[in-house]
Design a protein around this motif. Structure first.
Motif, PDB file in Angstrom:
ATOM      1  N   TYR A   4       0.848  -1.190   0.000  1.00 20.65           N
ATOM      2  CA  TYR A   4       0.000   0.000   0.000  1.00 20.65           C
ATOM      3  C   TYR A   4       0.881   1.237   0.000  1.00 20.65           C
ATOM      4  N   PHE A   5       0.379   2.306  -0.631  1.00 14.16           N
ATOM      5  CA  PHE A   5       1.168   3.523  -0.795  1.00 14.16           C
ATOM      6  C   PHE A   5       0.381   4.774  -0.419  1.00 14.16           C
ATOM      7  N   GLU A   6       1.114   5.791  -0.022  1.00 14.31           N
ATOM      8  CA  GLU A   6       0.567   7.139   0.139  1.00 14.31           C
ATOM      9  C   GLU A   6       0.513   7.764  -1.253  1.00 14.31           C
ATOM     10  N   PRO A   7      -0.253   8.840  -1.439  1.00 13.76           N
ATOM     11  CA  PRO A   7      -0.296   9.492  -2.757  1.00 13.76           C
ATOM     12  C   PRO A   7       1.077   9.950  -3.265  1.00 13.76           C
ATOM     13  N   ASP A   8       2.035  10.214  -2.360  1.00 15.86           N
ATOM     14  CA  ASP A   8       3.369  10.634  -2.797  1.00 15.86           C
ATOM     15  C   ASP A   8       4.277   9.460  -3.171  1.00 15.86           C
ATOM     16  N   GLY A   9       3.775   8.212  -3.077  1.00 18.68           N
ATOM     17  CA  GLY A   9       4.555   7.035  -3.437  1.00 18.68           C
ATOM     18  C   GLY A   9       5.236   6.332  -2.282  1.00 18.68           C
ATOM     19  N   THR A  10       5.137   6.870  -1.077  1.00 21.92           N
ATOM     20  CA  THR A  10       5.736   6.247   0.105  1.00 21.92           C
ATOM     21  C   THR A  10       4.968   4.979   0.465  1.00 21.92           C
ATOM     22  N   THR A  11       5.688   3.870   0.670  1.00 20.11           N
ATOM     23  CA  THR A  11       5.048   2.615   1.083  1.00 20.11           C
ATOM     24  C   THR A  11       4.580   2.745   2.520  1.00 20.11           C
ATOM     25  N   THR A  12       3.330   2.404   2.777  1.00 22.99           N
ATOM     26  CA  THR A  12       2.800   2.482   4.138  1.00 22.99           C
ATOM     27  C   THR A  12       2.694   1.125   4.802  1.00 22.99           C
ATOM     28  N   GLU A  13       2.482   0.079   3.988  1.00 20.84           N
ATOM     29  CA  GLU A  13       2.296  -1.252   4.552  1.00 20.84           C
ATOM     30  C   GLU A  13       2.577  -2.288   3.469  1.00 20.84           C
ATOM     31  N   SER A  14       3.083  -3.472   3.872  1.00 22.27           N
ATOM     32  CA  SER A  14       3.322  -4.576   2.940  1.00 22.27           C
ATOM     33  C   SER A  14       2.859  -5.868   3.579  1.00 22.27           C
ATOM     34  N   TRP A  15       2.179  -6.707   2.799  1.00 21.29           N
ATOM     35  CA  TRP A  15       1.738  -8.017   3.272  1.00 21.29           C
ATOM     36  C   TRP A  15       2.444  -9.090   2.463  1.00 21.29           C
ATOM     37  N   SER A  16       3.080 -10.025   3.145  1.00 23.34           N
ATOM     38  CA  SER A  16       3.718 -11.158   2.476  1.00 23.34           C
ATOM     39  C   SER A  16       2.691 -12.272   2.290  1.00 23.34           C
ATOM     40  N   PRO A  17       2.743 -12.968   1.157  1.00 23.53           N
ATOM     41  CA  PRO A  17       1.799 -14.071   0.960  1.00 23.53           C
ATOM     42  C   PRO A  17       2.089 -15.209   1.935  1.00 23.53           C
ATOM     43  N   GLU A  18       1.042 -15.864   2.381  1.00 24.21           N
ATOM     44  CA  GLU A  18       1.179 -17.022   3.273  1.00 24.21           C
ATOM     45  C   GLU A  18       0.328 -18.157   2.728  1.00 24.21           C
ATOM     46  N   PHE A  19       0.746 -19.368   2.988  1.00 28.62           N
ATOM     47  CA  PHE A  19       0.036 -20.542   2.496  1.00 28.62           C
ATOM     48  C   PHE A  19      -1.393 -20.585   3.024  1.00 28.62           C
ATOM     49  N   ASN A  20      -2.322 -20.875   2.128  1.00 30.35           N
ATOM     50  CA  ASN A  20      -3.713 -21.138   2.480  1.00 30.35           C
ATOM     51  C   ASN A  20      -4.389 -19.965   3.196  1.00 30.35           C
ATOM     52  N   THR A  21      -4.139 -18.755   2.729  1.00 30.69           N
ATOM     53  CA  THR A  21      -4.757 -17.573   3.332  1.00 30.69           C
ATOM     54  C   THR A  21      -5.538 -16.780   2.283  1.00 30.69           C
ATOM     55  N   LEU A  22      -6.437 -15.953   2.768  1.00 29.91           N
ATOM     56  CA  LEU A  22      -7.227 -15.072   1.927  1.00 29.91           C
ATOM     57  C   LEU A  22      -7.027 -13.656   2.445  1.00 29.91           C
ATOM     58  N   SER A  23      -6.680 -12.745   1.573  1.00 28.76           N
ATOM     59  CA  SER A  23      -6.496 -11.340   1.952  1.00 28.76           C
ATOM     60  C   SER A  23      -7.599 -10.512   1.302  1.00 28.76           C
ATOM     61  N   LEU A  24      -8.361  -9.823   2.121  1.00 29.06           N
ATOM     62  CA  LEU A  24      -9.405  -8.933   1.630  1.00 29.06           C
ATOM     63  C   LEU A  24      -9.000  -7.512   1.955  1.00 29.06           C
TER      64      LEU A  24
END
Length: 54
Positions: A4-24
């Motif tokens: 996820y990013f701020e409008p200026d391009g700064t990364t605010t958060e990152s999620w790594s994929p995990e086995f058998n998960t659902l990200s909403l």
């Protein structure tokens, strides 16, 4: 990774994929998915769907 990013391009958060998960998440936020390297040991699959309300 889902990032996820701020409008200026700064990364605010990152999620790594995990086995058998659902990200909403709310797609109204600026986001991207990082590149999967060609030498990854296993193939990766992504399912995309939309939940709509009237």
């Amino acid at each position: 990774m889902l990032q996820y990013f701020e409008p200026d391009g700064t990364t605010t958060e990152s999620w790594s994929p995990e086995f058998n998960t659902l990200s909403l998440f709310d797609v109204k936020h600026i986001h991207s998915v990082t590149y999967v390297t060609p030498f990854a040991k296993q193939p990766r699959y992504a399912l995309t769907g939309w939940i709509k309300a009237r």
